[in-house]
Design a protein around this motif. Structure first.
Motif, mmCIF file in Angstrom:
data_model
loop_
_atom_site.group_PDB
_atom_site.id
_atom_site.type_symbol
_atom_site.label_atom_id
_atom_site.label_comp_id
_atom_site.label_asym_id
_atom_site.label_seq_id
_atom_site.Cartn_x
_atom_site.Cartn_y
_atom_site.Cartn_z
ATOM 1 N N VAL A 254 0.839 -1.201 0.000
ATOM 2 C CA VAL A 254 0.000 0.000 0.000
ATOM 3 C C VAL A 254 0.875 1.252 0.000
ATOM 4 O O VAL A 254 1.817 1.369 0.796
ATOM 5 N N GLY A 255 0.536 2.171 -0.906
ATOM 6 C CA GLY A 255 1.202 3.459 -0.955
ATOM 7 C C GLY A 255 0.196 4.589 -0.784
ATOM 8 O O GLY A 255 -1.017 4.388 -0.906
ATOM 9 N N ASP A 256 0.705 5.781 -0.510
ATOM 10 C CA ASP A 256 -0.125 6.964 -0.285
ATOM 11 C C ASP A 256 0.053 7.913 -1.467
ATOM 12 O O ASP A 256 1.153 8.429 -1.701
ATOM 13 N N SER A 257 -1.027 8.155 -2.208
ATOM 14 C CA SER A 257 -0.931 8.998 -3.403
ATOM 15 C C SER A 257 -0.554 10.430 -3.055
ATOM 16 O O SER A 257 0.051 11.135 -3.873
ATOM 17 N N LYS A 258 -0.922 10.868 -1.856
ATOM 18 C CA LYS A 258 -0.643 12.252 -1.471
ATOM 19 C C LYS A 258 0.838 12.462 -1.171
ATOM 20 O O LYS A 258 1.377 13.542 -1.393
ATOM 21 N N ASP A 259 1.495 11.448 -0.664
ATOM 22 C CA ASP A 259 2.922 11.548 -0.347
ATOM 23 C C ASP A 259 3.797 11.140 -1.518
ATOM 24 O O ASP A 259 4.993 11.484 -1.557
ATOM 25 N N GLY A 260 3.232 10.361 -2.457
ATOM 26 C CA GLY A 260 4.042 9.846 -3.551
ATOM 27 C C GLY A 260 4.945 8.718 -3.066
ATOM 28 O O GLY A 260 4.787 8.192 -1.959
ATOM 29 N N VAL A 261 5.883 8.339 -3.902
ATOM 30 C CA VAL A 261 6.812 7.262 -3.565
ATOM 31 C C VAL A 261 7.875 7.801 -2.615
ATOM 32 O O VAL A 261 8.575 8.769 -2.924
ATOM 33 N N THR A 262 8.009 7.160 -1.468
ATOM 34 C CA THR A 262 8.978 7.586 -0.459
ATOM 35 C C THR A 262 10.144 6.594 -0.407
ATOM 36 O O THR A 262 10.046 5.470 -0.922
ATOM 37 N N PRO A 263 11.250 6.956 0.235
ATOM 38 C CA PRO A 263 12.354 6.006 0.408
ATOM 39 C C PRO A 263 11.927 4.730 1.132
ATOM 40 O O PRO A 263 12.449 3.651 0.838
ATOM 41 N N VAL A 264 10.986 4.848 2.064
ATOM 42 C CA VAL A 264 10.506 3.658 2.766
ATOM 43 C C VAL A 264 9.771 2.738 1.798
ATOM 44 O O VAL A 264 9.927 1.508 1.840
ATOM 45 N N ASP A 265 8.953 3.310 0.895
ATOM 46 C CA ASP A 265 8.265 2.507 -0.112
ATOM 47 C C ASP A 265 9.272 1.753 -0.980
ATOM 48 O O ASP A 265 9.094 0.559 -1.285
ATOM 49 N N PRO B 79 -11.633 12.161 -8.569
ATOM 50 C CA PRO B 79 -11.289 11.739 -9.943
ATOM 51 C C PRO B 79 -10.111 12.496 -10.543
ATOM 52 O O PRO B 79 -9.382 11.959 -11.378
ATOM 53 N N LYS B 80 -9.875 13.734 -10.113
ATOM 54 C CA LYS B 80 -8.756 14.498 -10.647
ATOM 55 C C LYS B 80 -7.409 13.926 -10.208
ATOM 56 O O LYS B 80 -6.370 14.282 -10.776
ATOM 57 N N GLN B 81 -7.425 13.062 -9.199
ATOM 58 C CA GLN B 81 -6.175 12.481 -8.697
ATOM 59 C C GLN B 81 -5.875 11.114 -9.306
ATOM 60 O O GLN B 81 -4.914 10.462 -8.903
ATOM 61 N N GLU B 82 -6.695 10.679 -10.274
ATOM 62 C CA GLU B 82 -6.594 9.304 -10.766
ATOM 63 C C GLU B 82 -5.235 8.983 -11.388
ATOM 64 O O GLU B 82 -4.820 7.833 -11.415
ATOM 65 N N MET B 83 -4.520 9.978 -11.903
ATOM 66 C CA MET B 83 -3.218 9.728 -12.520
ATOM 67 C C MET B 83 -2.098 9.703 -11.491
ATOM 68 O O MET B 83 -0.940 9.463 -11.843
ATOM 69 N N ALA B 84 -2.440 9.907 -10.223
ATOM 70 C CA ALA B 84 -1.400 9.952 -9.192
ATOM 71 C C ALA B 84 -0.737 8.603 -8.985
ATOM 72 O O ALA B 84 0.364 8.520 -8.427
ATOM 73 N N ASP B 85 -1.399 7.528 -9.435
ATOM 74 C CA ASP B 85 -0.835 6.198 -9.219
ATOM 75 C C ASP B 85 0.318 5.884 -10.160
ATOM 76 O O ASP B 85 1.095 4.954 -9.910
ATOM 77 N N THR B 86 0.444 6.643 -11.267
ATOM 78 C CA THR B 86 1.475 6.320 -12.260
ATOM 79 C C THR B 86 2.883 6.432 -11.694
ATOM 80 O O THR B 86 3.799 5.747 -12.148
ATOM 81 N N GLU B 87 3.064 7.290 -10.693
ATOM 82 C CA GLU B 87 4.381 7.464 -10.083
ATOM 83 C C GLU B 87 4.883 6.166 -9.454
ATOM 84 O O GLU B 87 6.092 5.920 -9.399
ATOM 85 N N PHE B 88 3.954 5.328 -8.990
ATOM 86 C CA PHE B 88 4.337 4.119 -8.262
ATOM 87 C C PHE B 88 4.815 2.998 -9.181
ATOM 88 O O PHE B 88 5.234 1.945 -8.708
ATOM 89 N N ALA B 89 4.781 3.215 -10.485
ATOM 90 C CA ALA B 89 5.324 2.226 -11.412
ATOM 91 C C ALA B 89 6.825 2.051 -11.223
ATOM 92 O O ALA B 89 7.391 1.009 -11.582
ATOM 93 N N VAL B 90 7.485 3.054 -10.638
ATOM 94 C CA VAL B 90 8.934 2.976 -10.427
ATOM 95 C C VAL B 90 9.301 1.892 -9.411
ATOM 96 O O VAL B 90 10.477 1.493 -9.339
ATOM 97 N N LEU B 91 8.335 1.393 -8.664
ATOM 98 C CA LEU B 91 8.622 0.341 -7.688
ATOM 99 C C LEU B 91 8.884 -0.999 -8.363
ATOM 100 O O LEU B 91 9.365 -1.933 -7.720
ATOM 101 N N GLY B 92 8.531 -1.100 -9.651
ATOM 102 C CA GLY B 92 8.899 -2.291 -10.405
ATOM 103 C C GLY B 92 7.873 -3.402 -10.454
ATOM 104 O O GLY B 92 8.190 -4.511 -10.906
ATOM 105 N N PHE B 93 6.642 -3.116 -10.022
ATOM 106 C CA PHE B 93 5.589 -4.137 -10.064
ATOM 107 C C PHE B 93 4.553 -3.747 -11.120
ATOM 108 O O PHE B 93 4.092 -2.601 -11.148
ATOM 109 N N MET C 103 -6.936 3.619 -5.773
ATOM 110 C CA MET C 103 -8.119 3.376 -4.959
ATOM 111 C C MET C 103 -8.234 4.403 -3.834
ATOM 112 O O MET C 103 -7.287 5.147 -3.546
ATOM 113 N N SER C 104 -9.398 4.418 -3.235
ATOM 114 C CA SER C 104 -9.639 5.205 -2.030
ATOM 115 C C SER C 104 -10.455 4.345 -1.085
ATOM 116 O O SER C 104 -11.669 4.180 -1.261
#
Length: 220
Positions: free
Chosen positions: A91-102, A126-140, A146-147
């Motif tokens: 689980v990640g937080d869209s508001k914080d983005g990808v953190t070093p802990v993630d 709905p305006k935040q729906e693209m916020a998940d794209t940043e988490f692709a860097v985690l490699g999965f 979701m909310s």
């Protein structure tokens, strides 16, 4: 729940693991609070939202104080999830983005060679729906926006989970009873009880085994 596949929920503090757990369990089991590290104990429940039931586990374990022991807490949670689960939801937080802990937690989970789904929580508009794209860097490859607070994306997460789960030994059984059906037709006189029972539905025109007594009660 012993025969069901196990899905473990992991993540850093205050990303909404407990809220997602409650959504999957369809009941409020885990405490949801803004204070990091509130959920400490491991929680287990059964998820019946999809076509294949599974056991969902909130591993807890990571506390809010980032100190010399924090990295070990992350390793311990990751090791627990990799050991017990058939699939892991990170689980990640869209508001914080990808953190070093993630990133650190994702690195630990990649060594498990088990399916990992990234659930990007707190996409509340709905305006935040693209916020998940940043988490692709985690490699999965599986990233689900979701909310949990608004129950958005929960069905998508369940569907994605089911695509990766091993077959369950859980089976719904149907019990058939070979017992003759007894039917009683009751009512006041002259309302049409006898005509309704005079013919068998399986063989039209054949008298049935029904009989009417003097008190206008028809039994079969």
């Amino acid at each position: 729940m012993g025969n069901l596949p196990i899905v473990a929920i992991v993540g850093r503090p205050n990303v909404g693991k407990s809220a997602i757990f409650n959504c999957l369990a369809q009941k409020r089991i885990a405490i949801v609070h803004d204070q990091p590290g509130v959920t400490r104990d491991r929680l287990v429940a059964e998820c019946l939202l999809g076509s294949q039931p599974f056991t969902v586990v909130d591993t807890g374990g990571i506390e809010g104080n980032v100190d010399h022991d924090f990295e070990e807490q992350i390793r311990s949670e990751a090791d627990l999830a990799m050991e017990m689960a058939d699939l892991i939801v990170l689980v990640g937080d869209s508001k914080d983005g990808v953190t070093p802990v993630d990133r650190f937690l994702a690195k630990q989970l990649r060594s498990a060679r088990k399916p990992v789904i990234v659930a990007v929580n707190k996409i509340d508009h709905p305006k935040q729906e693209m916020a998940d794209t940043e988490f692709a860097v985690l490699g999965f490859p599986d990233v689900v926006p979701m909310s949990a607070a608004h129950n958005r994306g929960v069905s998508d997460l369940v569907e994605r989970i089911e695509q990766h789960l091993p077959p369950s030994t859980f089976q719904k059984t149907e019990v058939e009873l070979d017992v003759p059906l007894k039917l009683a037709i009751v009512g006041r006189p002259n309302v049409g009880k006898s005509p309704s029972s005079a013919r068998s539905p399986e063989q039209p025109g054949t008298p049935s085994m029904c009989r009417t007594n003097a008190m206008e009660k028809t039994t079969c």
